[in-house]
Write an enzyme that holds these catalytic residues in place. Structure first.
Site, PDB file in Angstrom:
ATOM      1  N   GLU A  11       0.830  -1.219   0.000  1.00 16.14           N
ATOM      2  CA  GLU A  11       0.000   0.000   0.000  1.00 16.14           C
ATOM      3  C   GLU A  11       0.860   1.263   0.000  1.00 16.14           C
ATOM      4  OE1 GLU A  11      -2.997   0.423  -0.720  1.00 16.14           O
ATOM      5  OE2 GLU A  11      -3.448  -1.702  -0.829  1.00 16.14           O
ATOM      6  N   TYR A  14      -6.261   6.810   4.007  1.00 10.30           N
ATOM      7  CA  TYR A  14      -6.340   5.797   2.942  1.00 10.30           C
ATOM      8  C   TYR A  14      -5.582   4.531   3.345  1.00 10.30           C
ATOM      9  CZ  TYR A  14      -5.328   2.887  -0.880  1.00 10.30           C
ATOM     10  OH  TYR A  14      -5.195   1.757  -1.625  1.00 10.30           O
ATOM     11  N   ASP A  35      -9.369   5.152  -2.866  1.00  8.14           N
ATOM     12  CA  ASP A  35      -8.228   5.578  -3.675  1.00  8.14           C
ATOM     13  C   ASP A  35      -8.763   6.271  -4.938  1.00  8.14           C
ATOM     14  OD1 ASP A  35      -8.991   3.604  -5.472  1.00  8.14           O
ATOM     15  OD2 ASP A  35      -6.939   2.913  -5.813  1.00  8.14           O
ATOM     16  N   CYS A  46     -12.924   1.107 -15.759  1.00  8.69           N
ATOM     17  CA  CYS A  46     -13.420   2.484 -15.695  1.00  8.69           C
ATOM     18  C   CYS A  46     -12.217   3.425 -15.531  1.00  8.69           C
ATOM     19  CB  CYS A  46     -14.390   2.629 -14.530  1.00  8.69           C
ATOM     20  SG  CYS A  46     -15.294   4.172 -14.588  1.00  8.69           S
ATOM     21  N   CYS A  99     -16.716   0.856 -21.337  1.00  6.67           N
ATOM     22  CA  CYS A  99     -18.072   0.617 -20.831  1.00  6.67           C
ATOM     23  C   CYS A  99     -18.671  -0.672 -21.384  1.00  6.67           C
ATOM     24  CB  CYS A  99     -18.966   1.812 -21.150  1.00  6.67           C
ATOM     25  SG  CYS A  99     -18.291   3.354 -20.496  1.00  6.67           S
ATOM     26  N   CYS A 130     -17.977  -3.311 -18.935  1.00  6.16           N
ATOM     27  CA  CYS A 130     -18.277  -2.975 -17.545  1.00  6.16           C
ATOM     28  C   CYS A 130     -19.458  -3.799 -17.027  1.00  6.16           C
ATOM     29  CB  CYS A 130     -18.608  -1.488 -17.445  1.00  6.16           C
ATOM     30  SG  CYS A 130     -19.043  -0.983 -15.767  1.00  6.16           S
ATOM     31  N   CYS A 176     -24.915   2.763 -14.441  1.00  5.39           N
ATOM     32  CA  CYS A 176     -24.019   3.918 -14.369  1.00  5.39           C
ATOM     33  C   CYS A 176     -24.744   5.206 -14.774  1.00  5.39           C
ATOM     34  CB  CYS A 176     -22.820   3.670 -15.274  1.00  5.39           C
ATOM     35  SG  CYS A 176     -21.696   5.068 -15.343  1.00  5.39           S
TER      36      CYS A 176
HETATM   37  S1  SF4 Z   1     -20.312   2.252 -17.564  1.00  6.40           S
HETATM   38 FE1  SF4 Z   1     -19.785   3.830 -16.072  1.00  6.40          FE
HETATM   39  S2  SF4 Z   1     -18.742   2.686 -14.428  1.00  6.40           S
HETATM   40 FE2  SF4 Z   1     -18.772   1.357 -16.213  1.00  6.40          FE
HETATM   41  S3  SF4 Z   1     -16.819   1.765 -17.267  1.00  6.40           S
HETATM   42 FE3  SF4 Z   1     -18.371   3.101 -18.190  1.00  6.40          FE
HETATM   43  S4  SF4 Z   1     -18.170   4.999 -17.065  1.00  6.40           S
HETATM   44 FE4  SF4 Z   1     -17.173   3.428 -15.823  1.00  6.40          FE
END
Ligand code: SF4
Length: 298
Positions: free
Chosen positions: A46, A129, A147, A200, A207, A210, A216
């Site tokens: 860390e 943190y 973070d 992200c 996305c 994701c 989101c």
């Molecule tokens: S959908 Fe939203 S959380 Fe997922 S990668 Fe894209 S911007 Fe990031």
């Protein structure tokens, strides 16, 4: 995120947890500090990862743990050796602080990294943190670990903003705490961090890969551009930081004290060089010795 975003409906919150934790279970990188390692190894990782990417940390971390597998081992070494072993990770004051933390762990906690958040926070160089990260990753504590990556992920998914504010706000901390799952909070911390690091990302979020794209809010709003205060760049070339790095490299690579003339060779701008050297001495990273020579601290 200075204002408080609307909370997610409970069903969406549950899905957010499930999807991100499942994704992490499938795709998490096998990083050495995620294996069954000691709290000390987690703490070392860390300190190193705070401002340095994983790829650069890996070899230094491995060598460090091989050499100083316990706080007592590091505390017994001169602080200059810690600075030398820090190599090119940057921000070498972290090496001094880690050495000081190891010394405090030996003196106050019998050589064992403490698990209580307040005891972690009382160690030199351990801020909010790092304390939360060590509590979470080493002791499975239930802490919000904020973070840069996690902050960006939450800013996008929940607040619908491209980037979080420059410094952590109370609203962000409250949000991160409210988002903690009842179980697996430590895995959640690692998983949200991983999502920010791999999917992200700051400049080009993927996305289509994701696991929570449909939840989101930033994506749903059509990716509105960040309109907050200017974000700090990471300028390097020609900066005092680069100059300090050059001076430190000379001192690290030398077996003993280095004459001032050798330091003068690595940076042409004399006033900047002197300022950088003075700064390194003031930070305790360099010791001025008789005969206009300099060395790492002993
Ligand atoms: S959908 Fe939203 S959380 Fe997922 S990668 Fe894209 S911007 Fe990031």
């Amino acid at each position: 995120m200075t204002t408080r975003p609307t909370p997610l409906p409970l069903a969406d919150l549950t899905r957010l947890h499930d999807e991100i934790l499942d994704w992490f279970g499938r795709t998490a990188r096998d990083l050495p500090w995620r294996r069954n390692v000691s709290p000390w190894a987690v703490m070392v990782s860390e300190f190193m990862l705070q401002q340095t990417p994983v790829s650069r940390v890996l070899p230094v971390y491995e060598a460090w743990i091989e050499r100083w597998s316990t706080p007592a081992a590091l505390a017994a070494a001169p602080s200059g050796e810690a600075v030398r072993a820090w190599g090119r990770l940057g921000y070498p004051r972290r090496a001094l602080r880690l050495h000081a933390a190891a010394t405090a762990i030996v003196e106050r906690h019998g050589g064992e990294v403490p698990s209580a958040l307040d005891e972690l926070l009382a160690l030199p160089g351990v801020g909010a943190y790092t304390a939360a990260a060590v509590s979470s990753f080493a002791f499975a504590g239930r802490e919000a670990v904020l973070d840069t990556n996690v902050r960006r992920v939450f800013a996008r998914i929940i607040a619908g903003e491209q980037f979080p504010p420059a410094a952590v706000t109370t609203a962000e901390r409250d949000l991160a705490t409210a988002l903690l799952p009842v179980r697996d909070a430590h895995r959640w911390a690692a998983a949200t961090m991983e999502l920010g690091a791999l999917v992200c990302t700051a400049r080009s979020p993927r996305c289509d890969e994701c696991p929570v794209a449909d939840l989101c809010r930033w994506r749903a709003a059509g990716y509105p551009a960040y309109d907050g205060p200017a974000r700090r760049g990471q300028a390097w070339h020609g900066t005092d930081r680069q100059c300090r790095g050059r001076l430190m490299a000379v001192l690290r690579d030398a077996p003993g004290p280095v004459p001032k003339s050798a330091l003068d060779l690595v940076w042409a701008d004399a006033p900047q060089r002197e300022r950088a050297l003075d700064g390194l001495v003031a930070d305790g990273l360099v010791e001025p010795l008789p005969g206009e020579t300099y060395a790492l601290p002993t």
